[in-house]
Design a protein around this motif. Sequence first.
Motif, mmCIF file in Angstrom:
data_model
loop_
_atom_site.group_PDB
_atom_site.id
_atom_site.type_symbol
_atom_site.label_atom_id
_atom_site.label_comp_id
_atom_site.label_asym_id
_atom_site.label_seq_id
_atom_site.Cartn_x
_atom_site.Cartn_y
_atom_site.Cartn_z
ATOM 1 N N LYS A 1 3.152 0.606 3.268
ATOM 2 C CA LYS A 1 2.722 -0.565 4.032
ATOM 3 C C LYS A 1 2.906 -1.835 3.208
ATOM 4 O O LYS A 1 2.429 -1.934 2.080
ATOM 5 N N TYR B 1 2.659 -8.307 9.130
ATOM 6 C CA TYR B 1 3.105 -6.980 8.711
ATOM 7 C C TYR B 1 4.602 -7.025 8.401
ATOM 8 O O TYR B 1 5.418 -7.380 9.245
ATOM 9 N N TYR C 1 0.863 -1.183 0.000
ATOM 10 C CA TYR C 1 0.000 0.000 0.000
ATOM 11 C C TYR C 1 0.897 1.229 0.000
ATOM 12 O O TYR C 1 1.658 1.449 0.940
ATOM 13 N N SER D 1 -8.447 -1.709 5.414
ATOM 14 C CA SER D 1 -7.121 -1.113 5.592
ATOM 15 C C SER D 1 -7.241 0.395 5.427
ATOM 16 O O SER D 1 -7.626 0.878 4.351
ATOM 17 N N GLY E 1 -2.577 3.411 7.544
ATOM 18 C CA GLY E 1 -2.385 2.015 7.164
ATOM 19 C C GLY E 1 -2.868 0.991 8.172
ATOM 20 O O GLY E 1 -2.586 -0.195 8.028
ATOM 21 N N ARG F 1 -5.656 2.186 -0.037
ATOM 22 C CA ARG F 1 -6.503 1.676 1.030
ATOM 23 C C ARG F 1 -7.242 0.432 0.545
ATOM 24 O O ARG F 1 -7.169 0.059 -0.641
ATOM 25 N N THR G 1 -5.084 -1.714 10.194
ATOM 26 C CA THR G 1 -6.168 -2.657 9.931
ATOM 27 C C THR G 1 -7.271 -2.324 10.920
ATOM 28 O O THR G 1 -7.033 -2.241 12.122
#
Length: 291
Positions: free
Chosen positions: A277, A208, A176, A269, A216, A181, A218
Motif C-alpha cells: 500500500k 491512494y 505499508y 489503516s 490495507g 498497519r 482505511t
Amino acid sequence: MRGKTGKASSSLKAKLGFPIVFLLCVFFFLVGFFGSTLIAQVEEFSGDGRPRGRVLESNEREYYLLPAGETGDDSITTIPFQVLSWNPRALYFPNFATAEQCESIISMAEPGLRPSSLALRKGETEESTKGIRTSSGVFISASEDKTGVLDVIEEKIARATMIPRTHGEAFNILRYELDQRYNSHYDAFSSTEYGPQKSQRVASFLLYLSDVQEGGETMFPFENGLNMNGNYDFEECIGLKVKPQKGDGLLFYSLFPNGTIDPTSLHGSCPVIRGEKWVATKWIRDQEQDD
C-alpha cells in the motif's frame, strides 16, 4: 345445427381472445423490464469490476460565469465526489489523480523512506508505542518536487477542500508492506494529551497511490457512533472501511465546524494482507503554515 355450432365457435374465440392478448402483453412487459434491468446492472460496472459512478445531477448544462475576484478563477471546477459518511464527515474522490502521477510520486519518495514516527502523548516513549505504526514514510513538499506533480495535486486538494493550500503540511508519502498497519488514532491533537498546540489539523486528504490486493483499508471504527462503549482496543479493523484504489482520494474532517475534535473521526489503516500500500497524506490545518 351448423348455425348453432358456428355461433358457439365464434363465442369461444371471443372469450379466449382477450386473455391471450393480455397474457402476451404481460409476457413482453416482463421480458422488457428484466432485460433492461440486466443491461443496467452490466453498465453499472466498469472494465475493472468497480461500480460505475452515479451522478445526482446531469453535467450537460451551460454555466454562466460571474466576474471573479483578484484571486478567483475564470472557469468552473468540477471534481466528482461521493459522501461516504456524515459522522465523521468523509468524502471519496474517484480518479482524483492519474496512474502516471501516482507512479511519479512513488518514484520520488522511495529513496527517502524511513520508519514512520508518532506524535507522543505525555508519558509515552518510542518503546512504549512500538507496533502502533509500522509503515515507512517521507515528507516531501510541493516546492521540492521538480516534476510539478505534487504542485498540481496540492492545488486540486485545495479546491476539493475549499481550504487554501497555504494551510497544508508537506505531503507524507507512506508505504505499508505485508502485515504493516496503523492502529486507530486521531489526526487532531487534544491539548490535554499533547499539550498546547499552535494550530490544529482540520482535515486529512489521503491520495491512494497503489491498489492493494487484500487488506490495507482505511477504517473508521466509530462511524455513526458505533463501538464507542469503551471496549474498542484500537487494533480491531472494524467499522466503515475504504479500500485503496490507485488514483482515488479520501477526505475526512477531524474537527467540527466549532473547532472541537469529532470523536467519530478516529481512524486507522488495516494490516496489508496481500500486496503493498502506497498513500500520500496531506494534513490541513486551521492556520497558514510556514514554508
